[in-house]
Structures are given as C-alpha cells and as structure tokens.
Design a protein around this motif. Sequence first.
Motif, PDB file in Angstrom:
ATOM      1  N   ARG A  52      56.631  40.197  42.788  1.00 33.43           N
ATOM      2  CA  ARG A  52      56.698  39.889  44.219  1.00 33.43           C
ATOM      3  C   ARG A  52      55.325  39.542  44.782  1.00 33.43           C
ATOM      4  NH1 ARG A  52      59.782  43.939  48.237  1.00 33.43           N
ATOM      5  NH2 ARG A  52      59.009  43.182  50.220  1.00 33.43           N
ATOM      6  N   LEU A  53      54.310  40.319  44.406  1.00 35.93           N
ATOM      7  CA  LEU A  53      52.964  40.051  44.886  1.00 35.93           C
ATOM      8  C   LEU A  53      52.426  38.724  44.349  1.00 35.93           C
ATOM      9  CD1 LEU A  53      51.449  43.633  44.746  1.00 35.93           C
ATOM     10  CD2 LEU A  53      51.962  42.300  46.801  1.00 35.93           C
ATOM     11  N   MET A  54      52.765  38.397  43.104  1.00 35.46           N
ATOM     12  CA  MET A  54      52.346  37.109  42.547  1.00 35.46           C
ATOM     13  C   MET A  54      52.971  35.972  43.356  1.00 35.46           C
ATOM     14  SD  MET A  54      50.357  37.547  39.769  1.00 35.46           S
ATOM     15  CE  MET A  54      50.590  36.178  38.672  1.00 35.46           C
ATOM     16  N   ASN A  55      54.229  36.124  43.747  1.00 36.87           N
ATOM     17  CA  ASN A  55      54.887  35.095  44.565  1.00 36.87           C
ATOM     18  C   ASN A  55      54.256  34.989  45.947  1.00 36.87           C
ATOM     19  OD1 ASN A  55      56.716  34.197  42.647  1.00 36.87           O
ATOM     20  ND2 ASN A  55      58.258  35.689  43.226  1.00 36.87           N
ATOM     21  N   VAL A  56      53.851  36.103  46.504  1.00 36.62           N
ATOM     22  CA  VAL A  56      53.224  36.101  47.826  1.00 36.62           C
ATOM     23  C   VAL A  56      51.833  35.460  47.764  1.00 36.62           C
ATOM     24  CG1 VAL A  56      52.183  37.617  49.575  1.00 36.62           C
ATOM     25  CG2 VAL A  56      54.504  38.053  48.768  1.00 36.62           C
ATOM     26  N   GLY A  57      51.059  35.826  46.769  1.00 38.31           N
ATOM     27  CA  GLY A  57      49.673  35.375  46.697  1.00 38.31           C
ATOM     28  C   GLY A  57      49.456  34.017  46.064  1.00 38.31           C
ATOM     29  N   TRP A  58      50.342  33.650  45.172  1.00 38.21           N
ATOM     30  CA  TRP A  58      50.145  32.410  44.421  1.00 38.21           C
ATOM     31  C   TRP A  58      51.437  31.598  44.348  1.00 38.21           C
ATOM     32  CZ3 TRP A  58      48.078  37.082  43.238  1.00 38.21           C
ATOM     33  CH2 TRP A  58      46.676  37.150  43.168  1.00 38.21           C
ATOM     34  N   ARG A  59      52.090  31.432  45.458  1.00 39.12           N
ATOM     35  CA  ARG A  59      53.351  30.688  45.511  1.00 39.12           C
ATOM     36  C   ARG A  59      53.171  29.310  44.869  1.00 39.12           C
ATOM     37  NH1 ARG A  59      57.156  32.139  49.082  1.00 39.12           N
ATOM     38  NH2 ARG A  59      55.556  33.100  50.361  1.00 39.12           N
ATOM     39  N   VAL A  61      51.991  28.398  42.094  1.00 38.11           N
ATOM     40  CA  VAL A  61      50.781  28.180  41.305  1.00 38.11           C
ATOM     41  C   VAL A  61      50.887  29.052  40.061  1.00 38.11           C
ATOM     42  CG1 VAL A  61      48.264  28.390  41.247  1.00 38.11           C
ATOM     43  CG2 VAL A  61      49.402  27.752  43.377  1.00 38.11           C
ATOM     44  N   ALA A  62      50.667  28.455  38.905  1.00 33.38           N
ATOM     45  CA  ALA A  62      50.727  29.214  37.657  1.00 33.38           C
ATOM     46  C   ALA A  62      49.408  29.957  37.451  1.00 33.38           C
ATOM     47  CB  ALA A  62      50.996  28.272  36.487  1.00 33.38           C
ATOM     48  N   VAL A  63      49.478  31.277  37.455  1.00 29.79           N
ATOM     49  CA  VAL A  63      48.310  32.116  37.211  1.00 29.79           C
ATOM     50  C   VAL A  63      48.713  33.256  36.291  1.00 29.79           C
ATOM     51  CG1 VAL A  63      47.141  31.576  39.392  1.00 29.79           C
ATOM     52  CG2 VAL A  63      48.717  33.498  39.290  1.00 29.79           C
ATOM     53  N   THR A  64      47.739  33.946  35.769  1.00 32.92           N
ATOM     54  CA  THR A  64      48.019  35.086  34.897  1.00 32.92           C
ATOM     55  C   THR A  64      48.071  36.368  35.727  1.00 32.92           C
ATOM     56  OG1 THR A  64      45.718  35.627  34.449  1.00 32.92           O
ATOM     57  CG2 THR A  64      46.737  33.941  33.037  1.00 32.92           C
ATOM     58  N   PRO A  65      48.693  37.405  35.195  1.00 31.58           N
ATOM     59  CA  PRO A  65      48.705  38.688  35.911  1.00 31.58           C
ATOM     60  C   PRO A  65      47.306  39.220  36.213  1.00 31.58           C
ATOM     61  CG  PRO A  65      50.336  38.705  34.163  1.00 31.58           C
ATOM     62  CD  PRO A  65      49.531  37.441  33.998  1.00 31.58           C
ATOM     63  N   ASN A  66      46.316  38.806  35.439  1.00 35.13           N
ATOM     64  CA  ASN A  66      44.943  39.240  35.690  1.00 35.13           C
ATOM     65  C   ASN A  66      44.447  38.766  37.056  1.00 35.13           C
ATOM     66  OD1 ASN A  66      42.500  40.589  34.847  1.00 35.13           O
ATOM     67  ND2 ASN A  66      41.626  38.532  34.725  1.00 35.13           N
ATOM     68  N   ASN A  67      44.956  37.625  37.538  1.00 34.42           N
ATOM     69  CA  ASN A  67      44.577  37.153  38.866  1.00 34.42           C
ATOM     70  C   ASN A  67      44.982  38.174  39.926  1.00 34.42           C
ATOM     71  OD1 ASN A  67      45.112  34.493  37.206  1.00 34.42           O
ATOM     72  ND2 ASN A  67      43.672  33.992  38.841  1.00 34.42           N
ATOM     73  N   LEU A  68      46.158  38.743  39.773  1.00 31.83           N
ATOM     74  CA  LEU A  68      46.630  39.761  40.717  1.00 31.83           C
ATOM     75  C   LEU A  68      45.777  41.020  40.604  1.00 31.83           C
ATOM     76  CD1 LEU A  68      48.614  40.866  42.827  1.00 31.83           C
ATOM     77  CD2 LEU A  68      50.115  41.511  40.916  1.00 31.83           C
ATOM     78  N   VAL A  69      45.501  41.448  39.398  1.00 33.65           N
ATOM     79  CA  VAL A  69      44.681  42.644  39.184  1.00 33.65           C
ATOM     80  C   VAL A  69      43.324  42.481  39.877  1.00 33.65           C
ATOM     81  CG1 VAL A  69      43.476  44.021  37.438  1.00 33.65           C
ATOM     82  CG2 VAL A  69      45.840  43.300  37.049  1.00 33.65           C
ATOM     83  N   GLN A  70      42.707  41.335  39.693  1.00 32.09           N
ATOM     84  CA  GLN A  70      41.404  41.088  40.303  1.00 32.09           C
ATOM     85  C   GLN A  70      41.493  41.020  41.823  1.00 32.09           C
ATOM     86  OE1 GLN A  70      38.498  41.256  38.700  1.00 32.09           O
ATOM     87  NE2 GLN A  70      39.779  41.789  36.958  1.00 32.09           N
ATOM     88  N   ALA A  71      42.531  40.386  42.350  1.00 28.73           N
ATOM     89  CA  ALA A  71      42.695  40.286  43.805  1.00 28.73           C
ATOM     90  C   ALA A  71      42.908  41.659  44.431  1.00 28.73           C
ATOM     91  CB  ALA A  71      43.860  39.356  44.145  1.00 28.73           C
ATOM     92  N   VAL A  72      43.694  42.506  43.785  1.00 27.33           N
ATOM     93  CA  VAL A  72      43.921  43.858  44.309  1.00 27.33           C
ATOM     94  C   VAL A  72      42.637  44.674  44.216  1.00 27.33           C
ATOM     95  CG1 VAL A  72      45.180  46.028  43.955  1.00 27.33           C
ATOM     96  CG2 VAL A  72      46.410  43.845  43.917  1.00 27.33           C
ATOM     97  N   ARG A  73      41.896  44.508  43.137  1.00 29.83           N
ATOM     98  CA  ARG A  73      40.611  45.216  42.997  1.00 29.83           C
ATOM     99  C   ARG A  73      39.669  44.820  44.136  1.00 29.83           C
ATOM    100  NH1 ARG A  73      35.818  44.019  41.624  1.00 29.83           N
ATOM    101  NH2 ARG A  73      36.326  41.977  40.789  1.00 29.83           N
ATOM    102  N   GLN A  74      39.587  43.535  44.428  1.00 26.62           N
ATOM    103  CA  GLN A  74      38.736  43.064  45.519  1.00 26.62           C
ATOM    104  C   GLN A  74      39.214  43.591  46.862  1.00 26.62           C
ATOM    105  OE1 GLN A  74      39.001  38.870  44.910  1.00 26.62           O
ATOM    106  NE2 GLN A  74      37.559  38.870  43.206  1.00 26.62           N
ATOM    107  N   LEU A  75      40.518  43.637  47.060  1.00 30.24           N
ATOM    108  CA  LEU A  75      41.075  44.157  48.304  1.00 30.24           C
ATOM    109  C   LEU A  75      40.768  45.643  48.461  1.00 30.24           C
ATOM    110  CD1 LEU A  75      42.726  43.408  50.777  1.00 30.24           C
ATOM    111  CD2 LEU A  75      44.794  43.754  49.433  1.00 30.24           C
ATOM    112  N   ARG A  76      40.882  46.399  47.387  1.00 27.57           N
ATOM    113  CA  ARG A  76      40.533  47.825  47.425  1.00 27.57           C
ATOM    114  C   ARG A  76      39.064  48.016  47.799  1.00 27.57           C
ATOM    115  NH1 ARG A  76      43.635  49.414  41.891  1.00 27.57           N
ATOM    116  NH2 ARG A  76      45.491  50.332  42.842  1.00 27.57           N
ATOM    117  N   GLN A  77      38.192  47.213  47.212  1.00 26.31           N
ATOM    118  CA  GLN A  77      36.764  47.299  47.516  1.00 26.31           C
ATOM    119  C   GLN A  77      36.492  46.965  48.976  1.00 26.31           C
ATOM    120  OE1 GLN A  77      33.997  48.199  45.518  1.00 26.31           O
ATOM    121  NE2 GLN A  77      35.651  49.011  44.279  1.00 26.31           N
TER     122      GLN A  77
END
Length: 112
Positions: A52-59, A61-77
């Motif tokens: 669901r988050l991949m669809n929200v953030g990268w509608r 667009v083909a990306v890897t799950p690592n893109n989500l991990v990095q985006a959440v890490r940046q958001l937490r920071q």
Amino acid sequence: MPGGGLRFGPYRLDPGAKALERHAEPVVITRRQFALLLELATHPGDVVTKHRLMNVGWRDVAVTPNNLVQAVRQLRQLLDAAEPDRYITTESRLGYRFVAPVPSEDPIASIS
C-alpha cells in the motif's frame, strides 16, 4: 488553520495544503515523504502494508522495496532523529505502523 488537520506530538499535518508544521513552524518535507506520512497518520495504530505504501509513494513507478525502506528511514529522521521509532514502527514482513495518537484537529467537524 481551521479544519481537517492532524496533530501528533509537536506536529500538525495539513492535508489540504500538503504541509507539515512543528510547533507552528513549517517543516521541509518532500511530496513523497508527505504522502507516506499522511497515509500512516490517517491510520494510526494500524499496520499499513508495504504494498500500500509503495502504491502511495511511487504510483505507476517501478521501484524496489529498498526505496520504501529508505524513504521511511528519512521520514523517521525528519520527525525525531534522536528516537526514530517514536512515530513509525516496523512490522516485520508486513509494513509500518504509526504509533502516535492522532486526534482530529477539529473533532466537531468529524462528528457532524
């Protein structure tokens, strides 16, 4: 600003303006970070799946799950560098959970 915002900790998330404030001061946040934060904060306590988050953030667009991990890490920071899990926790193999209470800014409007 009246109506519709979400508050958590010292933050106010304004979906209409696509803005985040901390103690009434603007916070620089990317569109993707805002979209992910809004999706999580509008479902506090629930697990929001990675899919669901991949669809929200990268509608569309083909990306890897690592893109989500990095985006959440940046958001937490961005939200709390000293305690990154204060607002968003990882639910292993499932997704992420927004753990801060998020009362509606205008509870009367949500009742009517």
